[in-house]
Design a protein around this motif. Structure first.
Motif, PDB file in Angstrom:
ATOM      1  N   LEU A 278       0.884   9.274  -5.769  1.00  0.00           N
ATOM      2  CA  LEU A 278       1.201  10.672  -5.504  1.00  0.00           C
ATOM      3  C   LEU A 278       2.232  11.206  -6.493  1.00  0.00           C
ATOM      4  CD1 LEU A 278       1.266  10.588  -1.595  1.00  0.00           C
ATOM      5  CD2 LEU A 278      -0.501  11.601  -3.065  1.00  0.00           C
ATOM      6  N   ASP A 279       3.209  10.377  -6.832  1.00  0.00           N
ATOM      7  CA  ASP A 279       4.212  10.788  -7.830  1.00  0.00           C
ATOM      8  C   ASP A 279       3.570  11.088  -9.187  1.00  0.00           C
ATOM      9  OD1 ASP A 279       6.243  10.515  -5.990  1.00  0.00           O
ATOM     10  OD2 ASP A 279       6.924   8.556  -6.733  1.00  0.00           O
ATOM     11  N   GLN A 280       2.462  10.418  -9.465  1.00  0.00           N
ATOM     12  CA  GLN A 280       1.765  10.623 -10.736  1.00  0.00           C
ATOM     13  C   GLN A 280       0.786  11.798 -10.680  1.00  0.00           C
ATOM     14  OE1 GLN A 280       2.534   8.876 -13.580  1.00  0.00           O
ATOM     15  NE2 GLN A 280       4.180   8.136 -12.276  1.00  0.00           N
ATOM     16  N   GLY A 281       0.770  12.526  -9.542  1.00  0.00           N
ATOM     17  CA  GLY A 281      -0.050  13.732  -9.440  1.00  0.00           C
ATOM     18  C   GLY A 281      -1.398  13.567  -8.780  1.00  0.00           C
ATOM     19  N   ALA A 282      -1.665  12.410  -8.175  1.00  0.00           N
ATOM     20  CA  ALA A 282      -2.941  12.230  -7.480  1.00  0.00           C
ATOM     21  C   ALA A 282      -3.001  13.153  -6.268  1.00  0.00           C
ATOM     22  CB  ALA A 282      -3.102  10.777  -7.049  1.00  0.00           C
ATOM     23  N   GLY A 283      -4.214  13.536  -5.891  1.00  0.00           N
ATOM     24  CA  GLY A 283      -4.395  14.448  -4.765  1.00  0.00           C
ATOM     25  C   GLY A 283      -5.167  13.828  -3.620  1.00  0.00           C
ATOM     26  N   SER A 284      -5.739  14.689  -2.786  1.00  0.00           N
ATOM     27  CA  SER A 284      -6.421  14.215  -1.583  1.00  0.00           C
ATOM     28  C   SER A 284      -7.669  13.394  -1.905  1.00  0.00           C
ATOM     29  CB  SER A 284      -6.774  15.391  -0.677  1.00  0.00           C
ATOM     30  OG  SER A 284      -7.646  16.278  -1.348  1.00  0.00           O
TER      31      SER A 284
ATOM     32  N   GLU B 235      -8.115  11.312  -4.448  1.00  0.00           N
ATOM     33  CA  GLU B 235      -7.673   9.960  -4.796  1.00  0.00           C
ATOM     34  C   GLU B 235      -7.106   9.234  -3.574  1.00  0.00           C
ATOM     35  OE1 GLU B 235      -7.723  12.476  -8.425  1.00  0.00           O
ATOM     36  OE2 GLU B 235      -6.804  12.736  -6.459  1.00  0.00           O
ATOM     37  N   MET B 236      -6.386   9.981  -2.720  1.00  0.00           N
ATOM     38  CA  MET B 236      -5.840   9.371  -1.501  1.00  0.00           C
ATOM     39  C   MET B 236      -6.969   8.889  -0.598  1.00  0.00           C
ATOM     40  SD  MET B 236      -3.171   8.481   0.223  1.00  0.00           S
ATOM     41  CE  MET B 236      -1.766   9.418  -0.336  1.00  0.00           C
ATOM     42  N   SER B 237      -7.997   9.705  -0.463  1.00  0.00           N
ATOM     43  CA  SER B 237      -9.139   9.312   0.355  1.00  0.00           C
ATOM     44  C   SER B 237      -9.810   8.063  -0.207  1.00  0.00           C
ATOM     45  CB  SER B 237     -10.142  10.469   0.429  1.00  0.00           C
ATOM     46  OG  SER B 237     -11.272  10.092   1.168  1.00  0.00           O
TER      47      SER B 237
ATOM     48  N   GLY C 290       0.810  -1.212   0.000  1.00  0.00           N
ATOM     49  CA  GLY C 290       0.000   0.000   0.000  1.00  0.00           C
ATOM     50  C   GLY C 290       0.844   1.263   0.000  1.00  0.00           C
ATOM     51  N   MET C 291       1.927   1.277   0.775  1.00  0.00           N
ATOM     52  CA  MET C 291       2.814   2.441   0.813  1.00  0.00           C
ATOM     53  C   MET C 291       3.445   2.679  -0.552  1.00  0.00           C
ATOM     54  SD  MET C 291       4.454   1.891   4.635  1.00  0.00           S
ATOM     55  CE  MET C 291       5.993   2.587   4.192  1.00  0.00           C
ATOM     56  N   LEU C 292       3.889   1.608  -1.197  1.00  0.00           N
ATOM     57  CA  LEU C 292       4.476   1.740  -2.536  1.00  0.00           C
ATOM     58  C   LEU C 292       3.444   2.247  -3.550  1.00  0.00           C
ATOM     59  CD1 LEU C 292       6.681  -1.474  -2.743  1.00  0.00           C
ATOM     60  CD2 LEU C 292       7.479   0.896  -2.671  1.00  0.00           C
ATOM     61  N   ALA C 293       2.255   1.672  -3.497  1.00  0.00           N
ATOM     62  CA  ALA C 293       1.212   2.068  -4.450  1.00  0.00           C
ATOM     63  C   ALA C 293       0.790   3.520  -4.233  1.00  0.00           C
ATOM     64  CB  ALA C 293       0.005   1.138  -4.326  1.00  0.00           C
ATOM     65  N   GLU C 294       0.648   3.940  -2.959  1.00  0.00           N
ATOM     66  CA  GLU C 294       0.271   5.323  -2.678  1.00  0.00           C
ATOM     67  C   GLU C 294       1.380   6.282  -3.102  1.00  0.00           C
ATOM     68  OE1 GLU C 294      -0.960   5.985   1.335  1.00  0.00           O
ATOM     69  OE2 GLU C 294      -2.688   4.643   1.169  1.00  0.00           O
ATOM     70  N   GLY C 295       2.625   5.902  -2.853  1.00  0.00           N
ATOM     71  CA  GLY C 295       3.740   6.747  -3.274  1.00  0.00           C
ATOM     72  C   GLY C 295       3.748   6.944  -4.772  1.00  0.00           C
ATOM     73  N   HIS C 296       3.523   5.854  -5.501  1.00  0.00           N
ATOM     74  CA  HIS C 296       3.483   5.936  -6.964  1.00  0.00           C
ATOM     75  C   HIS C 296       2.307   6.801  -7.412  1.00  0.00           C
ATOM     76  CE1 HIS C 296       4.169   4.762 -11.089  1.00  0.00           C
ATOM     77  NE2 HIS C 296       2.906   4.365 -11.187  1.00  0.00           N
TER      78      HIS C 296
END
Length: 195
Positions: free
Chosen positions: A75-81, A83-85, A67-73
């Motif tokens: 965010l690196d691709q420009g996702a915001g709050s 998408e994070m939620s 999950g940490m790797l997927a979320e980091g990727h």
């Protein structure tokens, strides 16, 4: 996931073999253990129920890493709050927690955090970790109270003790936090001036 009460039987837990298969699917095993190897592991740790819990927590850890790797990727691709939620809502959804079960899931997750911070604090990792450990313990006690929905629940009688534990933990955390500015100044500013 629902919170068992005195009238409700707990849901059956998956077996060690099922957890092992899930770990293999995530790539955590180079080669999944055989049924005989799982039997030997169960005997070594104290039984099938212990091994199932050990493997469940290993799966949880492997999932956290993924999950940490997927979320980091993401965010690196420009996702915001937004998408994070959306991504993070899946934690409780996948656990099966809904309604009252959400509080039980949060209590369980906080137990992991509190346990790790307590161990770090006992190793003398410093005043920030000490404050975090006491805060996590207080949150754990408050969430234990929040999992009680009826006077018939098993934990109902523990609420006064849990609230006292939360108050004590927060008071200790506040004392640690109040001392931190002076401690940080002595540690960091002293090191800068001493160069």
């Amino acid at each position: 996931m629902t919170i068992p009460t005195q009238q409700q039987a707990p849901e059956p837990a998956p077996s060690a073999a099922e957890f092992s298969a899930a770990l293999a699917a995530l790539g955590s095993y180079a080669q999944p253990p055989t049924a005989d190897e799982l039997t030997q592991q169960a005997q070594a740790v104290g039984g099938e129920h212990v091994l199932a819990a050990v493997l469940a927590n290993a799966l949880y850890g492997a999932s956290i890493g993924a999950g940490m790797l997927a979320e980091g990727h993401m965010l690196d691709q420009g996702a915001g709050s937004k998408e994070m939620s959306l991504a993070r809502q899946q934690v409780l959804k996948a656990s099966g927690a809904d309604g009252p079960g959400v509080m039980g899931a949060l209590h369980w997750q906080t137990g992991h955090v509190a346990h790790l911070l307590k161990g770090m604090d006992q190793e003398g990792c410093g005043p920030v970790i000490a404050a975090a450990s006491r805060t996590a313990s207080a949150l754990l006690a408050l969430l234990a109270c929040s999992t009680v929905f009826s006077t018939e629940d098993e934990g109902a009688g523990d609420i006064p003790d849990q609230l006292a534990r939360a108050q004590q933990g927060l008071a200790e955390a506040l004392a640690e936090l109040e001392a931190l500015p002076a401690t940080a100044a002595a540690m960091f500013l002293g090191a800068v001036h001493g160069r």
